[in-house]
Scaffold this motif. Sequence first.
Motif, PDB file in Angstrom:
ATOM      1  N   UNK A 157      32.837  -7.918  39.171  1.00 58.83           N
ATOM      2  CA  UNK A 157      31.659  -8.727  39.481  1.00 58.83           C
ATOM      3  C   UNK A 157      31.573  -9.952  38.573  1.00 58.83           C
ATOM      4  N   UNK A 158      31.983  -9.798  37.319  1.00 55.33           N
ATOM      5  CA  UNK A 158      31.974 -10.935  36.392  1.00 55.33           C
ATOM      6  C   UNK A 158      32.969 -12.004  36.837  1.00 55.33           C
ATOM      7  N   UNK A 159      34.181 -11.597  37.226  1.00 47.55           N
ATOM      8  CA  UNK A 159      35.182 -12.573  37.652  1.00 47.55           C
ATOM      9  C   UNK A 159      34.766 -13.233  38.966  1.00 47.55           C
ATOM     10  N   UNK A 173      32.154 -32.217  34.043  1.00 49.35           N
ATOM     11  CA  UNK A 173      32.925 -32.166  32.784  1.00 49.35           C
ATOM     12  C   UNK A 173      32.565 -30.922  31.969  1.00 49.35           C
ATOM     13  N   UNK A 174      32.900 -29.753  32.513  1.00 46.81           N
ATOM     14  CA  UNK A 174      32.620 -28.489  31.845  1.00 46.81           C
ATOM     15  C   UNK A 174      33.933 -27.799  31.474  1.00 46.81           C
ATOM     16  N   UNK A 175      33.949 -27.144  30.329  1.00 43.86           N
ATOM     17  CA  UNK A 175      35.112 -26.366  29.916  1.00 43.86           C
ATOM     18  C   UNK A 175      34.794 -24.887  30.103  1.00 43.86           C
ATOM     19  N   UNK A 176      35.824 -24.059  29.927  1.00 43.10           N
ATOM     20  CA  UNK A 176      35.654 -22.635  30.187  1.00 43.10           C
ATOM     21  C   UNK A 176      34.531 -22.018  29.361  1.00 43.10           C
ATOM     22  N   UNK A 177      34.390 -22.440  28.116  1.00 41.13           N
ATOM     23  CA  UNK A 177      33.349 -21.882  27.252  1.00 41.13           C
ATOM     24  C   UNK A 177      31.948 -22.148  27.805  1.00 41.13           C
ATOM     25  N   UNK A 184      26.649 -15.500  30.140  1.00 44.39           N
ATOM     26  CA  UNK A 184      26.141 -14.624  29.089  1.00 44.39           C
ATOM     27  C   UNK A 184      27.188 -13.762  28.429  1.00 44.39           C
ATOM     28  N   UNK A 185      28.456 -14.238  28.417  1.00 41.34           N
ATOM     29  CA  UNK A 185      29.539 -13.489  27.775  1.00 41.34           C
ATOM     30  C   UNK A 185      30.305 -14.430  26.853  1.00 41.34           C
ATOM     31  N   UNK A 188      36.135 -15.033  24.886  1.00 40.41           N
ATOM     32  CA  UNK A 188      37.179 -14.011  24.715  1.00 40.41           C
ATOM     33  C   UNK A 188      37.060 -12.920  25.770  1.00 40.41           C
ATOM     34  N   UNK A 189      35.830 -12.464  25.998  1.00 43.39           N
ATOM     35  CA  UNK A 189      35.619 -11.412  27.003  1.00 43.39           C
ATOM     36  C   UNK A 189      35.941 -11.922  28.400  1.00 43.39           C
ATOM     37  N   UNK A 190      35.499 -13.133  28.721  1.00 47.21           N
ATOM     38  CA  UNK A 190      35.772 -13.692  30.036  1.00 47.21           C
ATOM     39  C   UNK A 190      37.268 -13.853  30.253  1.00 47.21           C
TER      40      UNK A 190
END
Length: 266
Positions: A157-159, A173-177, A184-185, A188-190
């Motif tokens: 569900x998160x992915x 202009x957004x990065x993965x973080x 809300x994670x 590293x967890x993502x």
Amino acid sequence: MTQKVSIQTIAQWSRGTDWRLGLPHTEEAHALLWITKGQARILLDGVQRGLGVHNAIVIPAGSVFALSPGPQCFGWVSLITPRGPIMMPDRAQVLRILDVHNQAELTGLLEAMQRETNQDRPFANEALAAHAALVTVWLRRAMIADQTETRPSAAHRLVMAYSALIERDFRLPKVMADYAAELGVTPTHLTRVCRQAAGMTAADLLVRRTLHAAREALEDGDIPVSHVAGLLGFGSAAYFSRFMQHHTGKTPTALRKAAQGAAAPV
């Protein structure tokens, strides 16, 4: 709006280039994919899985997916635009069809659609739509018979949520973080759950979605490279050029020229 129906092989769908299907993207139409030979891998709703003979896959319009057919893979894809009398499921489906009569029935319907496409006959569009309606009846029956669907895990569900956010915002202009924070994670967890479910890191998933959009804009359109960079959230054309060079080995201009050369008549 008239509902459009089409049928083509996987090879025709790819238009001769691996990136069109192999990089994560969406389609404006619902797709029903039917594998009749060989194997493939699909990333669908953030989860990567193997496909084989007699797999029927529903890819709803707007669902993020990437398809990598094997060298011997052959199959059909029927594309049906939304908002019409021919109804398709609104959730992705991966069905393994074991009954030989059901296999033959779907193959026959898709081959009939292909004949209507190839032959210049009166009322071909009406015939295509009629066959597509029968395909969706076949599909609903197959979904009722299939008992393998399970509730997605928390990681799945998160992915799925991450994939949906990428599709919504990859032009920003957004990065993965930034996406991890919105979910809300931690990054590293993502990254860990994406690697487990999708076979790639969270950053790779974002990069590959951007790459597909960039190549589509460059190779299918003629707007200036600087405008493509701006539309995809890059701060400058130079940064965009370095991004494309790093991930494809070619500059945006070189990619466009190569595509135009391949499309030019001999």
